[in-house]
Write a protein that holds these residues in place. Sequence first.
Motif, PDB file in Angstrom:
ATOM      1  N   ALA A 155     -60.032  81.241  48.284  1.00  0.00           N
ATOM      2  CA  ALA A 155     -59.914  81.905  46.995  1.00  0.00           C
ATOM      3  C   ALA A 155     -60.419  83.335  47.069  1.00  0.00           C
ATOM      4  CB  ALA A 155     -60.698  81.131  45.936  1.00  0.00           C
ATOM      5  N   ALA A 156     -61.597  83.522  47.670  1.00  0.00           N
ATOM      6  CA  ALA A 156     -62.159  84.864  47.724  1.00  0.00           C
ATOM      7  C   ALA A 156     -61.298  85.767  48.613  1.00  0.00           C
ATOM      8  CB  ALA A 156     -63.594  84.810  48.249  1.00  0.00           C
ATOM      9  N   PHE A 157     -60.882  85.247  49.762  1.00  0.00           N
ATOM     10  CA  PHE A 157     -60.008  86.039  50.635  1.00  0.00           C
ATOM     11  C   PHE A 157     -58.701  86.383  49.915  1.00  0.00           C
ATOM     12  CE2 PHE A 157     -62.199  83.842  54.353  1.00  0.00           C
ATOM     13  CZ  PHE A 157     -62.915  84.968  54.706  1.00  0.00           C
ATOM     14  N   GLY A 158     -58.142  85.356  49.273  1.00  0.00           N
ATOM     15  CA  GLY A 158     -56.858  85.530  48.586  1.00  0.00           C
ATOM     16  C   GLY A 158     -56.946  86.607  47.523  1.00  0.00           C
ATOM     17  N   ALA A 159     -58.017  86.557  46.728  1.00  0.00           N
ATOM     18  CA  ALA A 159     -58.156  87.518  45.643  1.00  0.00           C
ATOM     19  C   ALA A 159     -58.329  88.929  46.206  1.00  0.00           C
ATOM     20  CB  ALA A 159     -59.357  87.149  44.775  1.00  0.00           C
ATOM     21  N   TYR A 160     -59.071  89.026  47.308  1.00  0.00           N
ATOM     22  CA  TYR A 160     -59.284  90.343  47.916  1.00  0.00           C
ATOM     23  C   TYR A 160     -57.964  90.939  48.376  1.00  0.00           C
ATOM     24  CZ  TYR A 160     -61.021  93.946  51.065  1.00  0.00           C
ATOM     25  OH  TYR A 160     -61.257  95.131  51.684  1.00  0.00           O
ATOM     26  N   MET A 161     -57.173  90.101  49.043  1.00  0.00           N
ATOM     27  CA  MET A 161     -55.882  90.592  49.539  1.00  0.00           C
ATOM     28  C   MET A 161     -54.978  91.005  48.391  1.00  0.00           C
ATOM     29  SD  MET A 161     -55.250  87.767  52.405  1.00  0.00           S
ATOM     30  CE  MET A 161     -56.432  87.533  53.705  1.00  0.00           C
ATOM     31  N   MET A 162     -55.034  90.226  47.333  1.00  0.00           N
ATOM     32  CA  MET A 162     -54.192  90.514  46.181  1.00  0.00           C
ATOM     33  C   MET A 162     -54.571  91.864  45.579  1.00  0.00           C
ATOM     34  SD  MET A 162     -53.520  87.998  43.112  1.00  0.00           S
ATOM     35  CE  MET A 162     -52.113  88.158  42.101  1.00  0.00           C
ATOM     36  N   GLU A 163     -55.888  92.078  45.406  1.00  0.00           N
ATOM     37  CA  GLU A 163     -56.337  93.346  44.819  1.00  0.00           C
ATOM     38  C   GLU A 163     -55.910  94.511  45.686  1.00  0.00           C
ATOM     39  OE1 GLU A 163     -57.328  93.694  41.861  1.00  0.00           O
ATOM     40  OE2 GLU A 163     -57.125  91.521  41.785  1.00  0.00           O
ATOM     41  N   ARG A 164     -56.012  94.288  46.968  1.00  0.00           N
ATOM     42  CA  ARG A 164     -55.700  95.351  47.900  1.00  0.00           C
ATOM     43  C   ARG A 164     -54.237  95.736  47.816  1.00  0.00           C
ATOM     44  NH1 ARG A 164     -58.489  95.568  53.629  1.00  0.00           N
ATOM     45  NH2 ARG A 164     -57.385  97.416  54.306  1.00  0.00           N
ATOM     46  N   LYS A 165     -53.426  94.768  47.402  1.00  0.00           N
ATOM     47  CA  LYS A 165     -51.980  95.011  47.355  1.00  0.00           C
ATOM     48  C   LYS A 165     -51.573  95.531  45.988  1.00  0.00           C
ATOM     49  CE  LYS A 165     -48.216  94.767  49.683  1.00  0.00           C
ATOM     50  NZ  LYS A 165     -48.147  95.569  50.905  1.00  0.00           N
ATOM     51  N   VAL A 166     -52.078  94.915  44.928  1.00  0.00           N
ATOM     52  CA  VAL A 166     -51.480  95.193  43.622  1.00  0.00           C
ATOM     53  C   VAL A 166     -52.340  96.062  42.701  1.00  0.00           C
ATOM     54  CG1 VAL A 166     -50.253  93.005  43.740  1.00  0.00           C
ATOM     55  CG2 VAL A 166     -52.370  93.145  42.429  1.00  0.00           C
ATOM     56  N   SER A 167     -53.639  96.198  42.953  1.00  0.00           N
ATOM     57  CA  SER A 167     -54.459  96.863  41.950  1.00  0.00           C
ATOM     58  C   SER A 167     -54.211  98.365  41.948  1.00  0.00           C
ATOM     59  CB  SER A 167     -55.931  96.576  42.207  1.00  0.00           C
ATOM     60  OG  SER A 167     -56.341  97.230  43.374  1.00  0.00           O
ATOM     61  N   LYS A 168     -54.540  98.983  40.807  1.00  0.00           N
ATOM     62  CA  LYS A 168     -54.340 100.436  40.685  1.00  0.00           C
ATOM     63  C   LYS A 168     -55.237 101.176  41.668  1.00  0.00           C
ATOM     64  CE  LYS A 168     -52.521 101.184  36.084  1.00  0.00           C
ATOM     65  NZ  LYS A 168     -53.064 100.096  35.237  1.00  0.00           N
ATOM     66  N   GLY A 169     -56.387 100.589  41.951  1.00  0.00           N
ATOM     67  CA  GLY A 169     -57.330 101.301  42.819  1.00  0.00           C
ATOM     68  C   GLY A 169     -57.155 100.974  44.290  1.00  0.00           C
ATOM     69  N   ARG A 170     -55.966 100.507  44.692  1.00  0.00           N
ATOM     70  CA  ARG A 170     -55.828 100.019  46.066  1.00  0.00           C
ATOM     71  C   ARG A 170     -56.040 101.117  47.100  1.00  0.00           C
ATOM     72  NH1 ARG A 170     -50.777  99.357  43.713  1.00  0.00           N
ATOM     73  NH2 ARG A 170     -49.168 100.773  44.450  1.00  0.00           N
TER      74      ARG A 170
END
Lengths: 499, 344
Positions: A274-289
């Motif tokens: 879960a933690a890895f998954g969320a990190y990868m997701m943020e890295r891909k989709v967040s505005k602050g990537r």
Amino acid sequence: MDTIANLAHGFAVALSFDNLLFALIGALIGTAIGVLPGIGPVATISLLLPITFGQPATTAIIMLAGIYYGAQYGGSTTAILLNLPGEISSVVTTLEGYKMARNGRAGAALATSAIGSFFAGTVATILVAASGPLLTQVALSFGPADYFSLMLLGLIISAVLAQGSVLKSVAMVVLGVALGLVGTDVQTGQQRFTFGIPELSDGIGFVSVAMGMFGIAEIILNLEKPEARSVLKTKVGSLWLTKEEWRRATPAVLRGTVVGSVLGILPGGGAALAAFGAYMMERKVSKGRHMFGQGAIEGVAGPEAANNAAAQTSFIPLLTLGIPANAVMALMVGALIIQGIQPGPRMVEAQPDLFWGLIASMWIGNLMLLVINLPMIGMWVKLLQVPYKFLYPSILVFCCIGVYSLNNNVFDVYMTVLFAIFGYMCNKLKMEPAPLLIGFVLGPMMEEHLRRAMLLSRGDPMVFLERPISASMLAIGAIALGAMMLPNLRKGKEAAMAG
Amino acid sequence: MRYAGPDPGRPMSSILPRRAVLAGGATLALPAAVRAQGGPQGAGGGSWPTQPIRLVVPFAPGGTTDIVARLLSQGLQERLGQTVIVENRPGAGATVGSLAVAQAAPDGHTLVVSNIASHGIAPTLYRGLRYDAVRDFTHVALVVENPSVFVANPRFPAQTLPEVARLAREDARGIDIASSGSGSSNHLLIVQFGQATGARVNHVPYRGAGPAMTDVIAGVVPMMSDSLPSAAGHLRGGAVRAVAISAATRHPAFPAVPTFREQGVDLVSGSWFGLSGPAGLPPAVTDRLARAVAALLADPAARARLAELGGTPGNLGPQDYAAFVAAEVARWAPVVQASGAQVD
């Protein structure tokens, strides 16, 4: 609605004086052991287990559960301030959280972590109450082939999104997988790379690797360059989030909550994924990537929300099937059995006080943790101003105690020292330790599921394509890999990474 | 991490005849037990215990062995008037913790939960084992025996053992049966079942009983060999169905489950564990410990808890237990070899 009536009953149970008191005691102990590097909830709960024999079952479980999620909160504190992950789930918190602390935003990182965790905990608690049994069915529909494909997807994405040199991070993932394969082969019982050392027969301990490569290696690095120490003497900065930070953290928390709630249900390693998954997701989709690697608040908010959501939903397999998802849950089963309660499908009907009381206390516990932790942020941050000549030796001592307490064996302490030296070397060679850790955690699980799937299909690899869940994971993985190969997209990625 | 420490045992009444046969052999174990007398505690052990007692549980916390060990530590504490601290030292099929105790001072302050994995199977399974399961320990008492059960997913068509065996012979793919791990006593029971019936069995090992049970409930694997305490909750909840129990007689907590023998498969097997110390424990200490265990196991409340957990209270004193361990080592050697599991 039944759920609401049941929850009301649960709150009535959880709000009794004794239960509130022990939820608070559990949360306090949990926070304390979480902050002390390396002393984890498993060692603490097994030490405290005898105390619970004399308590009513509900009170005992409420206290133990409090220790568990209290440790999740506390663990984030050391991950952010000292680059010391105590649990798999806080490894990714170190990546952006520690950078934020070095940028003088330690307070904001801690606040994000606490608030994000609380929000995610609230949502996940409702989820557990409303649809626990239903979600169990989802978890049960994952067969070995599906687990393998899910983890393969995770590894592909982590390689695609790697920072810096792709070659180096792939090498680190592979090295991590190799380290993860040390120990007894599950299928044949054969020893691999153990060199006749019995302590290695169950594999290299995760905590030794994580603590050595992240925390202690970091201490060595800091000792090497005196100028780095001044970083922490700069102003700590506002403890509260700026408007801009709120705006960026909020969607990340929401995404992390969803990822964590879903992955937490999977038995075995759900919270880590879960933690890895969320990190990868943020890295891909967040505005602050584009800020990742320099202290992006999304990189703290998402994974912290995810690991707390997963910590709550990992109770689902325990409460509905009697199956422990991790070592802490196994201890909970033990505590229940000692009380004469067999966790399992019948627990909801047979022990409504316990079931609903525990669910209500999860939320109360989370609220308590928020209340305990927010005012203490200032105090934690002050910890960074303790002179290094006092701080470092204390950290090292606590690390040793913590690592020793895992198996009551000095061998683990030696392993930690070894990985600290290795982590220092990696840093010198500009090799990131995070991909290694991902490979280390996922590699052995992947192997186990791959071989089990093949064993069950009598060696027919089509099983990975015939199962819809597995096939979809593999398809997404292939697309991600294809996208990386395409030159123009790749250029875009490099620009994003550089910028 | 393995959740389910324990493994199947050797049930109860089945032991009686064998026990009688072995009584003579017990003397073999005695010289070792006597060899280190005369230490500070040797004068009758009257002052023992002078400090808290460490009870090493060679399994990870949370498994069924760990649970019963904690009940045992509580019981000993009350009867010896000294704190008994449970110390989990898991690793390498319970041999890491056992080795530590074999090497400890035989003063009665360091004890181990000896068990089928470390003291019955490991001597054959691990070629480089650094202790002798019989000679390097003072065996005090057999505490619990746990029968094994074959459980099946409720939707699995075969209801009885003969049906399982027939299915496994007719299907060219054979039948999948899960266990808590390669070389565990649950695994060895599957091997024995295959040998006895000619069934084509495909053993599917897991890391501990928990994940294996998950896959049986989910229907990934149709059957599993598990120790009764570990499966008990799932049987009561109806998540899985019991096909056969490996005891000589039916278990009082699960009277509806027929034995292997009743179904024409002559297998009596299971896991066990007991209390042991390093070789050379003073006889007075051994005796007092044995009496404390016997008193605990005679306590109706404790017996009821053990039965509820799916175990059967053991009933062997120091000499008989030492002989029992030696017999188990001999008994499992050929089965381990037949299973193909071997650890260098």
